[in-house]
Structure formats: C-alpha cells, structure tokens
Enzyme design. Structure first.
Site, PDB file in Angstrom:
ATOM      1  N   SER A   1       0.828  -1.210   0.000  1.00  0.00           N
ATOM      2  CA  SER A   1       0.000   0.000   0.000  1.00  0.00           C
ATOM      3  C   SER A   1       0.862   1.260   0.000  1.00  0.00           C
ATOM      4  O   SER A   1       0.576   2.205  -0.737  1.00  0.00           O
ATOM      5  CB  SER A   1      -0.984  -0.002   1.179  1.00  0.00           C
ATOM      6  OG  SER A   1      -0.308  -0.063   2.392  1.00  0.00           O
TER       7      SER A   1
ATOM      8  N   GLU B   1      -3.386   6.921   3.813  1.00  0.00           N
ATOM      9  CA  GLU B   1      -3.587   5.651   4.528  1.00  0.00           C
ATOM     10  C   GLU B   1      -4.476   5.867   5.759  1.00  0.00           C
ATOM     11  O   GLU B   1      -5.389   5.093   6.031  1.00  0.00           O
ATOM     12  CB  GLU B   1      -2.217   5.105   4.932  1.00  0.00           C
ATOM     13  CG  GLU B   1      -2.238   3.761   5.594  1.00  0.00           C
ATOM     14  CD  GLU B   1      -1.764   2.642   4.677  1.00  0.00           C
ATOM     15  OE1 GLU B   1      -1.115   2.914   3.653  1.00  0.00           O
ATOM     16  OE2 GLU B   1      -2.060   1.488   4.984  1.00  0.00           O
TER      17      GLU B   1
ATOM     18  N   ASP C   1       6.799   2.872   6.542  1.00  0.00           N
ATOM     19  CA  ASP C   1       6.629   2.233   5.230  1.00  0.00           C
ATOM     20  C   ASP C   1       6.817   3.240   4.100  1.00  0.00           C
ATOM     21  O   ASP C   1       7.529   2.990   3.125  1.00  0.00           O
ATOM     22  CB  ASP C   1       5.229   1.614   5.105  1.00  0.00           C
ATOM     23  CG  ASP C   1       4.941   0.621   6.211  1.00  0.00           C
ATOM     24  OD1 ASP C   1       5.887   0.244   6.924  1.00  0.00           O
ATOM     25  OD2 ASP C   1       3.767   0.238   6.355  1.00  0.00           O
TER      26      ASP C   1
ATOM     27  N   TYR D   1      -4.466  -2.962  14.931  1.00  0.00           N
ATOM     28  CA  TYR D   1      -3.344  -2.033  14.767  1.00  0.00           C
ATOM     29  C   TYR D   1      -3.687  -0.683  15.407  1.00  0.00           C
ATOM     30  O   TYR D   1      -2.922  -0.132  16.203  1.00  0.00           O
ATOM     31  CB  TYR D   1      -3.036  -1.848  13.273  1.00  0.00           C
ATOM     32  CG  TYR D   1      -1.859  -0.943  13.011  1.00  0.00           C
ATOM     33  CD1 TYR D   1      -0.585  -1.461  12.866  1.00  0.00           C
ATOM     34  CD2 TYR D   1      -2.010   0.448  12.940  1.00  0.00           C
ATOM     35  CE1 TYR D   1       0.502  -0.624  12.639  1.00  0.00           C
ATOM     36  CE2 TYR D   1      -0.940   1.287  12.723  1.00  0.00           C
ATOM     37  CZ  TYR D   1       0.316   0.738  12.566  1.00  0.00           C
ATOM     38  OH  TYR D   1       1.394   1.568  12.359  1.00  0.00           O
TER      39      TYR D   1
HETATM   40  C1  GLA Z   1       2.637  -1.266   9.487  1.00  0.00           C
HETATM   41  C2  GLA Z   1       2.530   0.256   9.515  1.00  0.00           C
HETATM   42  C3  GLA Z   1       3.857   0.886   9.909  1.00  0.00           C
HETATM   43  C4  GLA Z   1       4.435   0.258  11.171  1.00  0.00           C
HETATM   44  C5  GLA Z   1       4.410  -1.267  11.078  1.00  0.00           C
HETATM   45  C6  GLA Z   1       4.797  -1.913  12.365  1.00  0.00           C
HETATM   46  O1  GLA Z   1       3.479  -1.671   8.463  1.00  0.00           O
HETATM   47  O2  GLA Z   1       2.116   0.748   8.274  1.00  0.00           O
HETATM   48  O3  GLA Z   1       3.687   2.270  10.065  1.00  0.00           O
HETATM   49  O4  GLA Z   1       3.775   0.716  12.309  1.00  0.00           O
HETATM   50  O5  GLA Z   1       3.117  -1.752  10.715  1.00  0.00           O
HETATM   51  O6  GLA Z   1       6.107  -1.649  12.664  1.00  0.00           O
END
Ligand code: GLA
Length: 382
Positions: A129, A161, A173, A223
């Site tokens: 993504s 996002e 990311d 999350y």
């Molecule tokens: C996902 C989120 C990131 C980070 C990771 C865990 O990939 O997009 O921002 O928090 O999880 O490290």
C-alpha cells in the site's frame, strides 16, 4: 530493476490511452527491526526492496480520470474534483486518498489516466500500500508540477492511509519506500523523520522472508488499538510519545494501567532500545548479536505486544530449532504476513525445504519463501 513489470504497464497504457506515459517505480519494504515503534516517535530499520509497483501515468484530456489495476484487471473511473473514500474500495482508496490529501494542501490535481501493476505479495507485510501511495504521489507531483519534496510526499501518502484506508500507520513504510538506498537499510528516526543508511553485509548469512500466507481480518482495528494504547500511556506519563519513556517511568504508573497496557508499553520501550543495539552490532560486524535481537523482538511482539499469530510463532520456533538460522521474527504490522530470518547461505535451500514441509504438515497449507535485494526508493523510470 523490474523491467518486465514496467514494460507491462507501459504497453498496456499505450494500448489504452494511445500516448507515451510518465513511468514511476515505487518499491515495497522490509524491516530488519523496530516494529510498532514508528508511531511512538521511535527508531526502525527498514529497507526498500526490489519488488514494488510500476505506474504509467499521463494527464487526461477529458474531464475524468481512469485508473487501471493490471493485476486485478479492474478499471475505475472518477473525477479528481470530487473524491471521497469508498466503502470496500480496496486499491481505489489509496489513489483517491493521495488525490484528496494533495488537495488538502492546496495542490491542484487535474484528471489523469493511470495503469499500474505490482509484484509485492499482498498481505505479506511488505507494504504494497505504501508503494502504491508513493507511486501516485510521486507521479502526480511530477505530472502536475506540484513542487513537493519527498519528505512532503510521504506525509501525503501516510495521510491517505489514515483517512482513506483507515489505518493510523506510522511513517516507516512510506519513508522506506520513498528514500530507499541500494544495498542499504535505513536507521530511521521517526521523530525527526531522518535516516542514516547502513550498508548491509551479513557475511555468510542471508535474509529469507517466509510468508505465512495468513491475513487476519481484524488486523487493521487491532493495529489502531495498539496505537491508542501507546498514546494513552504516553498521555499518562505526560510525554509526547513512548520514545521519551524509560522502564522506570513506566513502573511509576504501573498501578494506573492494566497489566496488558503495561506489557505493550514495555515492549515499545524495549524494541526501541533493540534498534539502537542492532545498529551498533552492525557496526562491529556482530552477526550473532543481530540474530539474537531478532528473536528478542519476536518474543516481545508475540507475548507483550500481542500482534503475532500461531503461524508466525510456528515459523519462528522452527528457525530457533535450526543452528543455521541466527535469528527470526515476524515483520510488519503483524497478525499474519512474513517472518524475516537470518539464514546461513549454504543451508538456505535445506532450511527452506524443511520449513515448508513442516508448515504444510502442521497447517495443511503452504508458506512461501522470498529473497529480496535492498534497493533504491521511489523513482522515475526513463
Ligand atoms: C505497518 C505500519 C507501519 C508500522 C508497522 C509496524 O506496516 O504501516 O507504520 O507501524 O506496521 O512496525
């Protein structure tokens, strides 16, 4: 680079839109260590990889935009003048999100035509993504001469996002995908949003990603829940983020929070420290220490932070049993996706085969194994 992928989007684009497109490649990422630390203003150690999204893009000469997702064989038409998030929009929401966030900072995005395709396995925790968001923000910035820096662009991607995909992600990311450096991982300070590239040489060892091929439905809400816990605890400590907390600080407020929240905050504090230890171990070429830190990270993610799952734990256990594997942990947000493993080069094939067999026997389904190269970030393809 991903010549085949780029060729595919280019020729499909030409066929559909009869003009020469702007071409962008935007990579996915791995993360060596530092999970769930980014939204705590902490440290992480990601790297862009040689898998990603290729995008072909041009201005549209009509009053509508067309986006075509080649892998899924899906086409979506919209107007940039009135975008809003779609229910169950999937890939569409990332594009709409980027457009909308650009508009929020007063950038004028005209209509455009786009064809994209990717080779990052979906749900593997390798940030398809972020790669998609970055490809669009980068391409649109160029196409419409919006004048944004890379640092500004990743904030647009991150907000897309948050507001269009509903995941309150940190910056890791998007950062890694945008700023990746060939053969290097980036020691990323998520407070200053700056990084230091580390040339990575694991000597006789090599990274192996093992995809559990599991994606749990609740991963997004779980999350966001984790993030809320961290913010609640830092609020109680009267600090900006858990980056600023020590274990002693946490002990002081132990009676004011549940044991579960305590464990989660403790994980973040420990993981942050592990990232720094990891960078020091790289400097002294101490590969064994790197491996140990991976195992410790997984232990924390699984038992304290509770973002692992049975399949990931199983994969890490198999790694631990094998003396040719120095370290292993789940990678990314969790609840499925990949483990990242540090495996002896000579024993790579054997470990791969053994693990695949054991996984199939235990879960009656297959795991997938990948190797990746650490690569450059988002770029225009000539
Ligand atoms: C996902 C989120 C990131 C980070 C990771 C865990 O990939 O997009 O921002 O928090 O999880 O490290």
């Amino acid at each position: 680079m991903n010549k085949k992928l780029i060729k595919e989007v280019k020729s499909s684009f030409k066929e559909q839109f009869k003009t020469k497109p702007l071409l962008v490649f935007s990579p996915g990422r791995i993360n060596l260590i530092g999970e769930h630390t980014d939204y705590n203003d902490g440290f992480a150690f990601p790297a862009a990889i040689n898998k990603g999204i290729a995008l072909a893009l041009s201005k549209s000469d009509s009053n509508k935009s067309t986006a075509c997702a080649l892998n899924m064989n899906e086409i979506y038409e919209f107007r940039t003048e009135n975008v809003k998030p779609l229910d169950d929009g999937g890939w569409r929401n990332y594009i709409l999100g980027v457009v909308s966030e650009l508009q929020k900072v007063d950038k004028i995005v005209g209509n455009f035509n786009a064809v994209f395709a990717g080779n990052i396995p979906g749900g593997a925790g390798m940030s398809s993504s972020a790669a998609l968001e970055n490809s669009f923000v980068y391409g649109l910035n160029k196409l419409f001469k919006l004048g944004l820096s890379k640092s500004e662009m990743i904030l647009i991607s991150q907000k897309a996002e948050h507001n269009y995909a509903g995941v309150k992600c940190g910056i890791m990311d998007q950062y890694a995908s945008m700023f990746g450096v060939k053969n290097s991982a980036l020691l990323l300070d998520c407070r200053t949003v700056t990084s230091q590239p580390y040339k990575i040489d694991f000597k006789d060892y090599k990274l192996m990603l093992i995809n559990s091929n599991v994606k749990h439905d609740l991963s997004e809400s779980a999350y966001n829940d984790r993030r809320e816990v961290c913010e609640k605890v830092s609020g109680l400590l009267d600090i900006e983020a858990l980056r600023d907390a020590s274990k002693e600080d946490l002990v002081r407020i132990k009676s004011e929070i549940t044991d579960e929240d305590y464990q989660k905050a403790l994980y973040v504090i420990n993981e942050n420290a592990r990232v720094i230890k990891f960078s020091e171990a790289i400097k002294r070429d101490d590969i064994e220490a790197l491996g140990n830190l991976l195992y410790q990270s997984h232990q924390g993610l699984s038992t304290n932070y509770k973002v692992s799952c049975e399949e990931l734990d199983f994969l890490v256990e198999r790694a631990k049993e094998n003396p040719n594997v120095l370290g292993s942990r789940m990678m990314g947000g969790g609840f499925g996706g990949c483990t990242i493993n540090l495996v002896k080069k000579d024993e790579f094939k054997k470990f791969k085969k053994d693990t695949a067999n054991k996984f199939r026997k235990r879960f009656e389904k297959d795991c997938s194994v990948y190797t990746v190269k650490l690569s450059r970030g988002t770029q225009i393809v000539k």
